[in-house]
Design an enzyme around this catalytic site. Structure first.
Site, PDB file in Angstrom:
ATOM      1  N   SER A  33       0.837  -1.201   0.000  1.00 13.76           N
ATOM      2  CA  SER A  33       0.000   0.000   0.000  1.00 13.76           C
ATOM      3  C   SER A  33       0.864   1.241   0.000  1.00 13.76           C
ATOM      4  O   SER A  33       1.830   1.334   0.766  1.00 13.76           O
ATOM      5  CB  SER A  33      -0.901   0.015   1.235  1.00 13.76           C
ATOM      6  N   TYR A  45      -2.993  -1.747   9.938  1.00 15.42           N
ATOM      7  CA  TYR A  45      -2.894  -1.760   8.477  1.00 15.42           C
ATOM      8  C   TYR A  45      -1.515  -1.257   8.047  1.00 15.42           C
ATOM      9  O   TYR A  45      -0.848  -1.869   7.201  1.00 15.42           O
ATOM     10  CB  TYR A  45      -3.990  -0.877   7.897  1.00 15.42           C
TER      11      TYR A  45
END
Length: 286
Positions: free
Chosen positions: A149, A170
Site C-alpha cells: 500500500s 494496516y
C-alpha cells in the site's frame, strides 16, 4: 499465445475488487485461476466483505474467457484451510506457477484494539500463509506477488490517530509485507522464484468507497458522502487523479507473473500516480 499462457495462478481475495481484476486480466492472457476468498465479515472492519455471489461471478467471468477456474471459500488467516483449498485447486488444475497474495482489509476508525490484530492477521499473516501454502507446489522460475500500500509507505496516513488501532495495524502490516517480500526474494533466488510487492494508491474498490474512508479524507465534515470525498482523494497523488482502477493494478500484476519479469525480484513496485514522490521527493545527489 497470451503472456501467461498455460500458467496456473493462485489468487487470494479474488471475489471482487483488485482480486477479481487480477483473475480476469491473467485469464485473458491465458492463465487458469485458483480463486479463494473468506466470504465472511470481520467485526472490526466497517465495510462488508465479499459474498459467495461475488466469488461465483469471478468464476463465471473467468470461464467466459475460456479458462479453467477453481473457486473456493478460504480465509487467509486459517493456514490449514487455505492450504487445503490450494491443494484442491492444484489437484484439479495440475500445477501452480504463481501466487498473488491480494486479500486485505482496512479496519479503520474502530476504537476496538482487536482491529489492530485483525489487520495484521489478514494483511500480513495472510500473505505469509498464502506463500507458505503455495511454496511446495511452485516450480523453479515461479512468481510470488503481494499487495502492499502507498498509504503505509507515507507518514500520517493510515497510521494517524483518527484511523484508530486498525489503521496502525494496516500500516504495520503493509510495511511488513514490503520487508517480507524483500527478504523472501533473496531466499527464493537460488530457485529463480521471484518475489515482488505492488503498492497501489487509492483504488476504486469497496475499501475506498466506504463511509470510514470518506470520513478520513473529509474530517472537516460530520457525515461526508462519496461526492465530498471525491474532492479530497486527489490530494494523495501527484498526478491529477483521485484514484486508479483495479485494472491498472492488474496490469502490473500481469507483468510480474509473466516471464517478462523473470529477472525482476525484490521489487517494491508503486502504482501510485506519483503519490510517493509527492510526499517524499528525491533529493539531488549531484
Amino acid at each position: 499465445m497470451g503472456r501467461v499462457e498455460g500458467k496456473v495462478v493462485f489468487i487470494t481475495g479474488a471475489a471482487r475488487g483488485q482480486g477479481r481484476a487480477h483473475a480476469l486480466q491473467l485469464a485473458a492472457e491465458g492463465a487458469d485461476i485458483i480463486a479463494v476468498d473468506s466470504l465472511e465479515d470481520i467485526a472490526t472492519n466497517e465495510y462488508p466483505m465479499a459474498r459467495q455471489s461475488d466469488l461465483d461471478e469471478t468464476a463465471k467471468q473467468v470461464e467466459a474467457l475460456d479458462r479453467r477456474v477453481v473457486a473456493l471459500k478460504a480465509d487467509v488467516r486459517d493456514r490449514a484451510g487455505l492450504r487445503a483449498a490450494l491443494d484442491q485447486g492444484v489437484a484439479e488444475l495440475g500445477r501452480l506457477d504463481a501466487v498473488v497474495a491480494q486479500a486485505g482489509i482496512a479496519p479503520l476508525g474502530s476504537p476496538d484494539q482487536q482491529a489492530f490484530l485483525d489487520a495484521v492477521q489478514v494483511d500480513f499473516v495472510g500473505v505469509v500463509n498464502a506463500v507458505e501454502a503455495a511454496l511446495p507446489h511452485l516450480a523453479d522460475g515461479a512468481s510470488v506477488v503481494a499487495t502492499g500500500s502507498l498509504a503505509a509507505m507515507l507518514p500520517a496516513t493510515t497510521d494517524n490517530p483518527a484511523a484508530g488501532p486498525g489503521g496502525q495495524g494496516y500500516t504495520w502490516a503493509k510495511r511488513a509485507v514490503a520487508s517480507f517480500v524483500n527478504d523472501l526474494a533473496l531466499v527464493l533466488a537460488p530457485r529463480s522464484i521471484r518475489a515482488n510487492a505492488v503498492h497501489p494508491t487509492n483504488v476504486n474498490t469497496h475499501m475506498l468507497n466506504s463511509d470510514i474512508m470518506y470520513k478520513l479524507f473529509r474530517p472537516d465534515l460530520p457525515s461526508p458522502t462519496r461526492e465530498d470525498a471525491l474532492l479530497a482523494f486527489p490530494a494523495m497523488n501527484a498526478m491529477p487523479v483521485g484514484f486508479v482502477e483495479p485494472e491498472d493494478i492488474a496490469q502490473a500484476v500481469l507483468f510480474l507473473v509473466s516471464d517478462e519479469s523473470r529477472f525482476v525480484t525484490g521489487m517494491q513496485l508503486r502504482v501510485d500516480a506519483g503519490g510517493y514522490l509527492k510526499a517524499r521527493p528525491q533529493q539531488p545527489t549531484f
